[in-house]
Design an enzyme around this catalytic site. Structure first.
Site, PDB file in Angstrom:
ATOM      1  CB  CYS A   1      -1.118  -0.268   1.297  1.00 19.69           C
ATOM      2  SG  CYS A   1      -2.172   1.678   1.381  1.00 19.69           S
ATOM      3  CG  ASN A   2       2.356   3.375  -3.829  1.00 16.58           C
ATOM      4  OD1 ASN A   2       2.899   3.173  -3.971  1.00 16.58           O
ATOM      5  ND2 ASN A   2       1.314   2.172  -4.129  1.00 16.58           N
TER       6      ASN A   2
ATOM      7  CB  CYS B   1      -3.099   4.255  -5.483  1.00 13.61           C
ATOM      8  SG  CYS B   1      -4.756   3.299  -4.345  1.00 13.61           S
TER       9      CYS B   1
END
Length: 266
Positions: free
Chosen positions: A75-76, A185
């Site tokens: 998850c960025n 994302c």
């Protein structure tokens, strides 16, 4: 269990990390994985940094009960907000995190780059430093995609809304003929084809997944934690969602796409 045989934990705010897990599983064919999607609290991209840190730490605690030997923050937003904290709190755990693949796009010669990501990811200091570093030699635009991850999290039942939002978001960019799009994302690769339909210049897409997996492989190898064989590989799916079918969605997305999946999140 021998620590070498322990699984690798993979964490995301929801279904997005499945796109990362696919690459990890392909490039590390002998490893077991435990995937945890925090779909009950998704999306993270518009939350406060402190809330993302709290949720990410909760996810690590859950994965540690599965005796993981390493963890991937797929998850960025969670990587940007929480990775330094996690490295400090869990010094004995191998931790890597996905980040917007801007450097990868630059290294591959892209001149006109669009970075699509959540507002929090784009606002974080580390990405802003990268943006300043490369902006002098490339044309780079950033596109905060508020609401997009949340719609993707709902599956194909909101696909029309996804298409409408993508058209609105991409209509706000310049007339530049982008030759690269950075998907910042992990939810976004599930709608890559829909994004491509809105960009007539046929850009290359960059996610950073292969580089992330190579980095993880190197770190595990340095600790002699890589498996060399596994006849009965296990990939386990966990979710914080109250929907009992959420993990069915994860499994289906692991083998198909958001358009063809028949089970949906919420």
């Amino acid at each position: 269990m021998n620590r070498v045989d322990s699984p690798i934990g993979v964490f995301d705010s929801g279904v997005g990390g499945i796109s990362t897990l696919k690459v990890l599983a392909k490039m590390l064919p002998h490893e077991d994985f435990v995937f945890f999607g925090d779909s009950g609290n998704a999306p993270y991209g518009e939350k406060r940094r402190e809330e993302v840190q709290r949720l990410t730490n909760n996810a690590v605690q859950k994965l540690l009960t599965h005796h993981i030997k390493g963890m991937v923050i797929a998850c960025n937003t969670a990587t940007s907000a929480s990775k330094p904290m996690l490295l400090e709190h869990y010094p004995d755990l191998t931790i890597v995190g996905i980040e917007p693949a801007l450097k990868e796009a630059v290294d591959n010669g892209a001149q006109n780059i669009l970075v699509m990501a959540t507002p929090l990811t784009l606002a974080m200091p580390k990405f802003q430093r990268q943006l300043r570093l490369f902006s002098g030699e490339r044309h780079i635009e950033t596109l905060p995609c508020s609401g997009l991850a949340g719609l993707i999290e709902c599956g194909a039942q909101r696909l029309d809304d996804v298409k409408d939002l993508l058209r609105r978001l991409l209509s706000t960019t310049s007339d530049t003929q982008f030759d690269a799009i950075v998907l910042g994302c992990t939810h976004y690769p599930f709608v890559k084809d829909l994004i491509a339909e809105c960009i007539p210049s046929h850009p290359r897409f960059f996610t950073g997944y292969e580089g992330l997996t190579r980095h993880l492989t190197h770190l595990l190898d340095d600790k002699n934690l890589l498996r060399t064989g596994n006849e009965h590989r296990s990939i386990e799916f966990l979710s914080s969602s109250v929907n009992p079918h959420e993990t069915d969605l994860y499994r289906e997305l692991f083998t198909s796409s958001i358009e063809s999946a028949t089970q949906f999140g919420r």
